[in-house]
Each structure stands twice: as structure tokens, then as C-alpha cells.
Scaffold this motif. Structure first.
Motif: not given
Lengths: 225, 225, 225, 225, 225, 225, 225, 225
Positions: E50-77
Motif C-alpha cells: 500500500v504505497d503512501a498515497l493509497k495508504a492515506e486514502a485507506v486511512l481516511a476511508e476507515l476513519a469514516a467507515q469505522a471511526p474507533g478502529v486504530a490503524v497502524r501505518h508502517h510507511a517503510d514497509a
């Protein structure tokens, strides 16, 4: 009207199916022109590999050039279709089953579905049943055994067609996709797997060639002569 | 009797055809044992890739082991066959046409003919009609159009299947052979040609795999379900 | 004026044709400079692989640098041409026939046409006559048999050159293109097909190399010594 | 005694296993000499790829050179073994399961079995369970799930390791064999299939390298540190 | 909620690890949907590639869809991770050592580290210890010998895994990367090197497939059954 | 008389040359039969790839079957030839020059010479003039420039055709041979070199295919229409 | 300062040359950091494969981070260089000759020139002397014979190194470039040509690897011990 | 005397070394004739790739043809040598070190040793020091650092040349051998490894080409001009 193309309008008589436009290397104007010419000859007009942007342009071009003509845009299959005008649509015949091993193989499977349906075959789709979880494909045994011909789209290890061929009596068309890590070699690896299927009854078509798989399935499903 | 093999005797029920013995890497004793076991289960017993010398040894072995059993040796196809004993041989069904592009492709085509006939298909053969002299294949148009499925064996440029597929409505099975000069790469070149056939309706099987082509043709010709 | 290039201005004396600029890896400024130097030596100056954008830049550069010089831009062939100034254009000689199997092969065929014409050959073009509909090529038999040398551009199965070579007595130059699905391997598949052509009389040049096909056709067509 | 070889007698201390003689390119005399030198150092002495004829010669050579030494000949695995003299053989440890997809893969699987057993692992073998008849492998689920590490030898489509990896939690070692028709490319096709296994948990070793699979399984099975 | 995917939620029971989302060919919306579905089933949810740009979009989507869920983003990986909610995180087990031969191999090694850690393994990393300066890897001998399984990521010559395997008793997973000049063939060269490692004990996974290496290491490190 | 072959006796009318028997995969009896049939049709009868042993058998067969017929055996070219009986041999026409780069390329060059001469071309041969000593080829400049078409047989680096094409105005046929160390890949390396010749005017035929080079040279040399 | 890199600062003592930064996969910040660390150790600091944009960023970064340090930017070679501060630049030694076959090979040749000069070798360059016009290279015989080691960069047919090796007694380093039409296979074709050079004395390095050619030439030119 | 060969007797003047006979594709009579012709010209006469049987025949032929001439047979290197008659053998010069990674690489290394010695170089050999036990090569550091040029013969992973190049300042010639399991691809795998060596200073020659490695080492070791 156009001298860059030399349509084979006799093809349906010889082979049962019309010439289909391969949109990948053509301009929107070229595609529109050819589709319209095929349409005017009374045949079904199809163009594959028309991405979203180009499809929009072709639609605009046709709206201007041939205002009354209804063009269907199958977005998931990147295909455009114009059905013969005066024709009462016949019932779809036989049973073509399309299977996609993973979610990433869906665009290729969708092209196979759209082409086969356009040619008048009864088509159904089973998705995301790769061999990493065998129970998924085994849960569909009844549908597998009811099909007259089965198309299996798979990338990576390309092993699903052989598994399916070991379960049914119908011919299985292996449709390798370019999905996978480096050693998948853009589809060469699943292509080789399918050619080497240890279960007999598997035929193979070109990589990502959903169109070709559908044309072959159509010939088998029609069962002529 | 033998624990080195784990026969799939359920296969006819699932797929319509029995397991067939691939003789290439096996000893005469192993082949004889497996053939006899399949035979005793009431199924037709076939072994491919049994060269002349090995065939003689298998025949001797079976004569000793199972004196009354009639074994047919198809020398040109390097195949052995034991038909089910009590069965009145049914009429062959449908129409499978096998075409060999050149004289050197004949052994591979012969394997396809022998396997397809053993499985109960009506089979005919057209020989030596490569594209260097197009009139040869064009003179057989009626026979081409009467077939339900066509197998085309070709080495070198492997172009004949595409030419045939452009002339008929039946599915065409491309059967690449390892015949040719160095850049034929032992059959890889005609294999690629067939995968890239510009005429739709062509399926491809493995190099020199007349057996696989016949098994696929059998599935198509039977037209189930 | 430029020390990055070491022109072989003696080449026409040795080989009958001038050095031609391969534009793909060069800047517009480099191309303009080299074209002008060749032009000043009294030879015909050609540059291939000059895309639309770069061609515009070269034309601007030459307009500034060498105001009176007439530069022809063959857009379909991505070629630039400056004819020798004082020369009365001679009649084109012989007969070079260029055939493109499909519409997608046209850009490569166009390069062959443009280069061969620039060198003084009489050239004609037949388009879109792939083997999926044999009647298309067969309808041109007279033109095929009237040519002294034939270039056949084809991607995918690359089978057309062999079909043509079986119909005529002239040498056939197979020109593989990079058109096709994955297993076409960017032109390797049709290249192999042409090398393995079962009809003798086929020579092969590099993938998408319309320039090379034309240079070879020119040597054959001139028929020296 | 011999200066053509430079044994790494320190290897067991570093890696847990001794150097093993690769017999393929060596003379019987060389193999005998090296085996005896390893044996005298107190380590287990193994030689792989010693065909029947060469094995006989090595045995004769060792009988002359080192009369009292007991040499085991594993004919099916083409392996020679001399166990350390004074050592009371320890109980085999853990559980290594070796699976052969087809009868033709047995020699390669046998090498894996023989090497793994010689190194002190508990090993068992399941034969002839290719994916053309899935019920065969599924009938062994309990044995599959009881293994600490599984080696799967397969040629042709090489699909069995992925199927197994989707059923168990143990690591699966894919061992491609050179069995198959032309497009198996002497084992390259199953090798690629295994590298692209859609089920995670599959590692791959070299073609026909039963020895390498066993050495890796030994490291995993011992579970150090 | 979504019918394009057919999750294998039974996988942890069979194989010990959950299905992991391969993000490369999927949209942000698809990734968000699948991650959330896995998460709701109580399993750990991972998405790789999940490249940087797409990760941002997924995070936004999840924040809207599933507000309380904690998502970790391992940018280097390039990885996203949602841990099971109610679970007290267990101590990591065993010891997985990841080694990157050069700085350019780090992104691939980072994927291996992130996946292995997410699955509960104790993981450490050694960087930039290619064989051009052997003292670098030799200075880590103690850490090498303390690991239960070692992943070695290397491009170019891909020689480091064999060097490591000659120094330790643990299994070594060769992880070829696509780093290198032209003849590295996008990772094929180091892949071949690792398959041919002269030191036994090396397994190989697909090119740039840090995920696959980690999944295999996890199976070995857990040491079941 | 024989039904295994379907001769294209119309070929001379269409292409100017008869069908030639490819002896490699055929029995002595088959070759004898086909040669005699071609001979009786009044055409020149040629068979290539007939090794010494097989040639003897064919000669014996023909002596028995067709006592009065004179068969020439070109041992160096592994070719058999029967000239049309009543025909007064015409003067050879034009000028075909065959060049062999090294002594090991001679058998392939000899096939080209023998076939071209049999078809009525004036042929000469230059041997052992590889580019490691450029003076050797440069000493033949006059002969090079006097030829209408030049065949250059070369293995290993395959560089000689490009050097020759830079020196002359005639078309050059690159004839790659399978001579060389491992990385020559049985002729693939020189084949690629010739396809990439930086000097224009080079056509390429299949590896070791002296026959094909001669057939092409014949078409060019005759210069029709 | 940076823990992502593990510099081999001992390398000059062992091999005579420092570690050189491969810029292709690294950020400008990483390159600046590593260059500065090497520089501070007193060694010459070089970075290759730094394109124009990235070079600008590195220069800015270094200007901020290490204000007094003089960085040379070799734009044609895409290289950055920081010479050791206190060092009086020694006279260049020996004689390295770099030859580029065509204008398109110049960037690769330029990298070789820049690296070899930075390491203290006397270097000269001959351009655009491909074998299509042999007189060009022959006109430089004196310079060829005066060199201690010769690097020859060539794409397409890659034939120039063999021609040069046949003319001189010095070792020739073949440096294949990725220049050419499709069948050049991105440099594989000239790489193979050079490995198969029929003139002895040719060594080969990786495709487009001007750096590697220079490092090797440096070792040969220094002539130690 | 013989017209099938066109010796380049001027080669020593240009390149410092004579033409060497490649015996593989030649008859004993041809080899004897050429060796004698070179000998009579006063140069050293060498023939490589002369197997035991052929060597005997050449020796017999020369004994008959040229009774007084002393021919040396290097059996391990499959080489024949005739030294110039009147010449007092000069002291060998410089220092060429040949290393073989494994016992199976010895025949190739032996060819390199024999050729290099025959040309007057001081040569020494280190055997069986593969990277599976690094201490073996590290124990020879002094000899490695004393060599002017080092040839490293290795099959399988081909990693040894890079390890050596990281330890010394001399140029390293990688000599890949065809030793290994299937994925070694008859030497292609170690060839690629060496081309991708991460330690600079490695040149590569053709597979199993001990002769070529020696000829290159000779040029480097002589250090001209």
C-alpha cells in the motif's frame, strides 16, 4: 469512409462470430468508425481494451456520428457493444462458467464474461476461490458440474484450472493473468503451469486474453456442427 | 500387489475418462502392473509413450501375468490399449478431426488419433497440409467444416491452427511439436505462435502432447452436460 | 560544429545508401545538427524515430539554423527527410511491396514505406490482410506476384510472411512488430515464427524495425551488381 | 592421500551437518577416497547422485581400501552412506513428511527421504497424490497436520505444494522435478509455480535437488537454537 | 457489504495465520472494506503493498467507515495493520533475524520485518552487510547463530544467503530483490543464485516478496507441531 | 505409392523452386520414396540433412527401386540430389557468395553452397575469415563487391555479417550457426547479433539453416520479376 | 549520524579503491549524507547514477550541511565527486582508452571516463566508431595500441570489442549498453555477443555499467602488485 | 597442404599471442595439420578441447607426419602443445592465480592453467575453496594478495569471484562453469551472478571457457604497453 481498415465481414458465415475490434492500439476515432461500420453491416459490434477515458471519447464520437445508435459500455470489462438494431434478442444458450482465482484477476475474468454474453451464451461467474483455501472451490461443485465449458482466470501459480479439471467432465480453458510478484514474469509462470496441468482437459489461451477465452468458449458451448 | 502407485479409479465418474499411464519414466514391469490393475477395475486401460522395445517387454509381461487379456499395440502412436472385457464396443460418437502440418509431425498426431479413438470418439486424419502450399488445406474445407472439434499438430512456425480457425466455427486445439531448426527452441516457437493466433477460437496444449490434445477434444466432442 | 558525432560520409560509395539518423536517443538539437551536416555533404538526410513533439523542435531548430532548407515530415512514419538540393528527382525504380497484417502494425509498415521511398524505390502498400481471413491476402495475388521484394509487417502470430512466401517467387522480408497480448513477448513471438517459416524465402529483421526492412529491400530491389 | 579435495571438516560444528559428496561429476575412486576421509574424521559420510554402476565400483574400491567399513547403498535414492563406527544410533527426531505428486517424482523424493533419515530425522513418505484427484491428498490430512516440516516433490504443473500449504501450519518445501512434456522446460515450470504459490508458507529449492530439500528440512526439524 | 471478495476466514485455524490483503492491484476502498471485514472477524488485519498515497486514502476511508478502529501505518514497509481489539498483545516468540545485503534492499527487508512482527514473532534486523566486505557480516556471528530462522534480502549477485548458510545451523530464507544493473534481470539473477546456493540450508521465495519470506519464517519460528 | 506425404508439386510454378525434402526426421525409405516421386514429376529432387549412414541406405533403396536414376551425394553438405533427366543443364546465373567465419561453420556453409548450386545459381565460397583478423575479410573486397547476394555463416559472436554489410551494396544473409561455448546458447547468441546488426542490409535466417539461406539467396539472385 | 548505511571504509586498504555510492535507488538526502561521511574519512567520495534533478538536490543539501566542501558535478556522466581536501592531486597514471561504438552509447561511456579519471587514471575517449564503417576504428590504430587497457561501450550487435581485441595486445573490457531495437533485449544481445567474442582477450561487465568497467580498468591499469 | 583453414599467422605481432586451435568440432587429422602448420611458422602451437581419444589420434597422426616433433599432452586440461623448436624457454613472468571453487570445476580451471602456462605466465592453483566454508578462501589471503590477476572458476551460485574481488586489489576474472542442478541452467546462473558481482573489479568470460580466461589473464599479466 475509412481506408485504414479492411473488415472481414464474411467472418460470421465462416466462423459463427463477427470480427471484434482490439481497442488497445487504436484512437477513439478509429474505434468509433470501425464499430459503426460493423454495426451498419447488421452484425454485433464489439470493441475490447477500451479504457475509461477512451470509451468516453468513442461514445461522444458515436453520438455525433450516429445519433440514434445505442452503445453499451461495460466499464469493468473495458468493452463497448452495439447490438444489431432490428434483432429481437434471443435467449442465451448453453452454460459458460467463468471463475476468477483472486480479486486481482477480476478485470480479465470480466472481459471474458462480457464477450461471452454479448455472443449469446448463458454465462455465470464465481469469484475469489483460489487454491490456498480449497473449500471455497469445492463448495461450488454442483455449479462446476453443470457447466458445458469453464474458463478459469488465474495469476501467480495458475494452479486452479488443473484443480477444476480434475473435478469435472467439461473442457476447462486456462486463462493466465499477469498478476503476481517478479517470478510470475508478467503471466508467463501461470501460463506454463496451465500448459503443464497434470489433470487432462485443460486448454490454454494468451495472458490476460479474456476475449480469446470467451471466443473459444463460445465455439465449444454452441457445440456445432 | 503394488504400493508404488495410488490409482485414481474414481476419475471416470468425475471426469468421464479414466487415468492414463504415462509410460515415459516407468519400467515395463510397472506399466504392465498398472495397466492390469486398471483393466481389472473394468475401465479401459491405456499407456502412452511406450517405445517399441518397452512395448515388447510389457506385452511379454502381460502375457505371463494375465494370459487371456488382449492388448493392442498402436506402434505409430507408441500406445498400448486393453479394452474392457465384457463390453460390446459402442459406436464412436461425434467427429474429431486431427490435422498434421508436415510429415515430421505425424507421430504426435498419431498419439492424438489413437487416444481419441480409444475413448470412443469418431476420428479422422488429414496429413501434410502445411501453409507453404495453402491449396492443400483449402481443398479439405468440407471436412474441416464437418468436424465438431479440430486438433492441429504443427512444428516450425506453428501457423496452421490460426489458418484453420479462420475457416471454421469449431474450436481448434493447437498441438505444437518439437520439429524444427534451432530457433524453434524444441517447440517453444510454435507454442508461442499458437498462443498468439490472430484468429480467435484456438486453444493450446503442451509440446508434443498428443495425449492431452485428445483428452481435451474428447471433452469437447462429448458435449456434456 | 559538432564533435559528438563521427559521420560515415563515405557510406553511399561503399553500400549505395547514406547513414540514417536513429532519432530515438538523441535531442532535437543533435538531430538537427546531424541532418544538416549530411545535407551539406550532398546526400539525402533522413532521421527515423522522431516523435511528433521532437519533430516540431527539430523543424524549428532547422528553420533557424538553415533557413532555406526544405524538410519533409512524414508524421505517420515518425520520419524527417531533407532531399539533396540541386537534384532532379529520379523516377522510382523496381517494385517494393509493403504489407501490414493488421491495423496496429501500420506505424511500423509506414516507416518501411517512407524509408524505401526516400531511397528511390517504387513502393506500394497493402493493409489489414491478416490470416484470420485468408481471402483478403488471396485477393491481392496479382500485386503480390508483381513485386520484386515484399516486406510483411506482422505482430501476434507473425504467420503472414510464410503464407506470402508460399505464394510468390520474390524474397519476403519478415518484419515482426511488438503488437499482441502477453505471450507475444513484445515481438519475440512473431520474430520466432518468421525465423521458423515453413515456406522458404523468408528473411527476418529486428522487431519494429521498419527502417531495417526498407534498407534491405532497397539493396534487393536495386539488384546490383 | 588426495590433494584434489579440501574437505570442510569443521562444517558440523558451524552448521550441524557434515559435508556431503555430490557424486555426479566424480569418479568412483574419488568418491571412495572422500567418503573414507570423512568417515575417518568420525562424521557420517554420504554421497548422492551415485548411479548403480558407479555405486558398485565405489563399493568394490572401499572393500579393497577399507575392508571392515560397512557401506549402505540406497539404490532408489542413488546414495551411499557410511555411519560413524562407534556411535549407537540415536532415535530419529521430530517429523519430516515427504510427499511425491506422481510416480515419476519418486526418485527425487527418495533422495530426500534417504538424506533426511541419514541425518537423524524421523521421516515418512506419501506417494502419488497429485491434484488431478484431490481426494487423494485430502485423505491424508491427519498425517499432513502432524508433520513439523513437509517436502513436496512435484513436476509438470508443480501445484501440489501450494495446495498442501493451504491445509497446514507447517513450513512446506517445494521440490520441483524435471518430469513433464516440453513446456515443463526440464523443471523450470514447476519451479516457477512453486515460487508463485498463492498459499504462503512455501519455500523452494533447486530442480531435482532432493538432497537440498532434506538439508533444509533437517535444519527446520531440529528447531535450533 | 462487498461481494467482490470471498474471504478465507477459516485460514488461521488451518494454517496458523490469517489471510493478508495484497494491496497492489486494489483500490483504497476495496482495501478498507476487506481490512475492516477481517478486523470484525476478530483476526489481525494486514495489507501489504500500500504505497503512501493509497495508504492515506485507506486511512481516511476507515476513519469514516469505522471511526474507533486504530490503524497502524508502517510507511517503510508500505503496510497497514489493525490489531484485534480486545486482545492483550502477547510477548513475541522465538527469534527471526532479517538481513539486508545493501541499502537498496531495505524496503523489501522492511516488509519482512513488519509482517513477521505483526504475526507475533521476535524480529531483529542487520543492514548493509554485503559480501564485498566480508568483515561486516562476520562481525555479527553471534547474532547470526542466535536466530532460529534467518531471512536474507539481497539483489545483484544474491550471494549473501549462501555465505550466511555456511556459518549457521538455522534455516536461511533467500529473499531476492529486483535491485541491480541490466543483467540482474529484475531479480531473476539473485533468485537463480539463491536456488543454486552451494551451502545447503537455503530456501528461496519470490522476488521482492518480503511478505512471503515473513510468512514462511513465522511457520518455522513457531515450530509447530 | 505412399500416402504419408502430400507433395506440393505446384510449388515451382508459384515460387520458382521445388519442394525440398527435410531428411532429419524421416527414414531412408521415406526419403527414397519422396525423392523418386519428385523426380518422376520432372523437377529437381533434393534432400537435406541426410547423414552419411542414412545417405548410404537411401542410395541403396533408390538403386533397387529406380535402377537407372543418377543420384549425387554431397557428403560435406549431407545432401542428396537427383537432376531432371532430359534437361540440358543451363549455365548457372548471377553470383551468390557464401562466406564461413570459421572452420567449424563449414558444414552449414556447405549446405548453403550445395542447395544454391543445385538450383542453378553461380556460387563461390570464402572460408575462415572471422573478425579476429580483419585483414582476412578485407583482402577479399573485390569478390565481396562482385556478388549479387552474400550469405555469411557465423557462430560465436556472429559479427561477420554486419562487418560485410558495411563494405558492400548487396544484401547480406546472416546464417547463424550453433558453434560456440555455453553462452552462445546453441546459436541464439549469433542469431541475436545478426538481428541487431548495426550495419543495415542484413537479413537473418534460422540457426544452422544453410538450406533456408540458399533458398532466399536464390530468390534474390534470380531477381524476378 | 545515519544508521541506514554501514560503510566499508576499510575497502581502499584491501582493494585499492573506495566504496562508491550507487545513487539510483537512494534519496538526495541519503546520497548527501553518505558522500559527506566518506569525504570526512579522507577518501575520495563518488556517487554514480545521480540524474540532473537529484544532483541539484544533493548539491543544495551539501551546501547547507557542509558549506566549504567543493563538489564536482559531471553532468554527462550523472556523477558527483568530492576530492580529498588536503591532497595535492597526483599525476594520472597509465593509459585507459574508452571507446563508444555509437552516439547513443555515450552516456554509458561517459560514466566510465568520469569514474576512471576520478580514481587517478589517465583516460582518453574515442567516439562513434561502430563497425558499419570499419575505417573509423582502423584510423585510430596507434591510439588503440598505446593503451594499457581498453573499454569498449556498444549496444545493438555489440561487435566492436571483438574487432578491437583482434587488433591490440591489451585487455579489452566489453561494456554492453541497452541501446537497440526489440531483439537487443535491453542489452542482453550485445552482452551475449561480447561473451562469445571470437577474438580472445575480451572481458565483459554488466549492461550499462560504466562504473564497473572503470573499476576493473583501474585495477588492470594500476598493474599491482 | 590444407585449404580448409586460413591461419592468422600475423596474430602474435598484433595481439601478442598466437591463434589457438579449438579442437571440439574438428577431426584429429584437421587438428594435426593445423598444429603442424602453426609449429612450422615458428610459433607455439596449442589445441584445446581435445578429448583423450582424439588426442591419441592426433599424436599418432603427428608421429607419422612430423616424426621429430615433441607434442605435450595435458590430459587434465584436454590440451595439446608443441613448443617452438629452437627456443630456449624463457622464465615465466608475473603471477596468475587460478582458483577453483569446487572439485567439479577442476577440468575448466585446468584448461586455464595449461593455456596460461604455455603462454609463458607464472601460474599457481588453489582448489576447492567454495564459500560454503569461508575459512578456506580466507586462509589463502597472502597468496590472493600476491597475484597480479586472479581467475576464479565456479559453477552453481558462482559467488566466489565477488568474495575474492572484495579482498584484493587485482582484477578478478570470473569463469563460470556448467556444474550444478537444473536451475543452474548449464552455467547461465553463475554467469549472471558474476556479471552482477556486488564487489567491483570482476570481469566475466564465457561458460567453461578456461581458454578465454587464460588469454585475458595473459594480456593483463604481461602489462603492456
Amino acid at each position: 469512409m475509412s481506408d485504414f481498415v479492411n473488415l472481414d465481414l464474411d467472418r460470421p458465415r465462416r466462423t459463427g462470430t463477427p470480427e471484434v475490434v482490439y481497442g488497445a492500439g487504436k484512437t477513439a476515432a478509429q474505434i468509433a468508425t470501425i464499430l459503426y461500420r460493423i454495426h451498419r453491416s447488421g452484425q454485433i459490434a464489439l470493441a475490447t481494451r477500451v479504457d475509461a477515458l477512451k470509451a468516453e471519447a468513442v461514445l461522444a464520437e458515436l453520438a455525433a456520428q450516429a445519433p440514434g445508435v445505442a452503445v453499451r459500455h461495460h466499464a469493468d470489462a473495458a468493452m463497448l457493444e452495439i447490438r444489431p438494431e432490428a434483432e429481437a434478442r434471443a435467449e442465451p444458450v448453453g452454460s459458460v462458467l467463468v471463475i476468477s482465482a483472486g480479486t486481482s484477476d477480476l478485470p480479465v475474468a470480466a472481459e471474458a464474461v462480457a464477450v461471452a454474453e454479448a455472443l449469446g451464451n448463458r454465462v455465470s461467474l464465481i469469484q475469489d476461490v483460489g487454491i490456498a483455501g480449497l473449500h471455497r472451490i469445492l463448495s461450488h461443485l454442483d455449479r462446476l458440474r453443470a457447466a458445458r465449458v469453464i474458463i478459469v482466470a488465474a495469476g501467480m501459480d495458475g494452479a486452479l484450472p488443473a484443480v477444476v479439471a480434475g473435478l469435472v467432465a467439461a473442457p476447462v480453458i486456462g486463462l493466465p493473468t499477469s498478476v503476481g510478484y517478479g517470478a510470475a514474469l508478467n503471466g508467463i509462470a501461470p501460463l506454463l503451469t496451465m500448459l503443464n496441468a497434470c489433470a487432462p482437459g485443460v486448454a490454454v489461451v494468451n495472458i490476460d486474453n479474456g476475449f480469446g477465452a470467451a471466443m473459444l468458449a463460445d465455439r465449444i458451448n454452441r457445440g456445432l456442427p
